[in-house]
Motif scaffolding. Structure first.
Motif: not given
Length: 327
Positions: A14, A6-9, A63-64, A67-68, A61, A18, A56
């Motif tokens: 993004v 995952q990348t939190w941004k 910032g994800l 990933y989501t 979520f 990424e 998710s």
């Protein structure tokens, strides 16, 4: 099949690189991991593939973003397509179990050894439903599965009995013992590229599990199935058509259905009962209905909606005026 990253941004930050790392790992990795396993299983008698998702899938979520997208969109689509089922054997020697989970001794096998049972629903009295087949007999159209009820003791009841066709399935059961699902009529459409032997004409069915009697409740000249039933006898599902034996099938879009088996209220297109549908949505399937008559339906755009009846039935076996409102 659990590889993930995952990348939190925030969305606006993004980068393409990424995004690619997350999608390649979580979605592409899931797909090709499934593909590699499926190829092996196809040549070695089947198996089980467990793809790990995420919360998710239901609740994104902050910032994800990537990933989501990989978990909530891609993996759900992968899990709900029929591509894997079309390529893999429909069953292996996997016996179902029933129990309360309090202890290992509280679990009972579903049916005799060598029975493949796919449970799909259970009611308040502990009676479950699904479809079952002896492992040695599994195969062919529909896998040979037959609609089946399971007592809390693990004893199986063959609901298919003398029904026509080679397969059937029960998808849900209410507390009164009425199960709903679909069955193969034995009729086939004209063969085409998708179905060289002709597509099986499958129709909605209701079973009285106590009496072991069944009823065809599907609309005329349609493919249909039922997904859920509540204790008032209201049933929901989907249908599409027209479809006729020996005739070409044009694959028209499906429409969500609503009916009531307790009052013989005929199955109707749920779309015809909608109020406040300002967006012009078309509901293609109805997947659940609760004791209050609220319905979860799937739209042709891929999203789900909750429908609330404007007027609920006055008694357990009266349908009243059932007009659904989008909320």
């Amino acid at each position: 099949n659990n590889a993930g990253c995952q990348t939190w941004k925030p969305l606006l930050e993004v980068t393409e690189a990424e995004w690619d790392v997350v999608i390649d790992t979580n979605l592409k990795g899931c797909f090709f991991g499934t593909q590699a396993s499926a190829r092996y299983m196809k040549d070695h008698g089947g198996g089980s593939i467990i793809n790990i998702g995420s919360g998710s899938n239901k609740t994104p979520f902050p910032g994800l973003v990537a990933y989501t997208a990989s978990k909530g969109a891609g993996q759900i689509v992968l899990e709900h397509t029929d591509g894997l089922d079309a390529q893999m054997p429909l069953c292996g020697n996997y016996q179902g179990w029933i129990g309360n989970g309090a202890s290992a001794t509280g679990w009972q096998p579903l049916g005799p050894a060598g029975t493949v049972m796919r449970p799909t629903g259970i009611n308040a009295t502990g009676v479950g439903v699904g479809a079952a087949v002896p492992a040695a007999s599994c195969g062919g159209t529909g896998g040979g599965f037959r609609a089946t009820a399971a007592r809390p003791t693990g004893t199986l009841i063959d609901l298919h009995g003398t029904m026509p066709g080679s397969f059937s399935r029960a998808n849900a059961i209410n507390d009164l013992g009425y199960a709903v699902g679909d069955y193969d009529t034995g009729a086939r459409t004209l063969p085409d590229a998708y179905y060289p032997q002709g597509m099986p004409i499958v129709r909605a069915a209701v079973w009285n599990t106590a009496a072991q009697a069944w009823f065809d409740v599907g609309p005329a000249d349609s493919l249909s199935r039922l997904n859920a039933v509540n204790n008032r006898g209201e049933v929901v599902g989907s249908a599409n058509g027209p479809v006729r034996a020996g005739q070409p099938y044009t694959y028209p879009p499906a429409r969500a259905l609503l009916g009531n088996l307790a009052t013989n209220w005929p199955m109707v297109d749920l779309n015809s009962l909608l109020a406040n549908n300002t967006a012009g949505w078309v509901l293609s399937d109805a997947v659940a209905i609760n004791a209050s008559g609220q319905i979860v339906a799937l739209g042709d755009w891929g999203g789900y909606v909750l429908l609330t009846p404007v007027t609920s039935p006055a008694d357990p076996y009266g349908h009243g005026t059932h007009v659904a409102s989008l909320i």
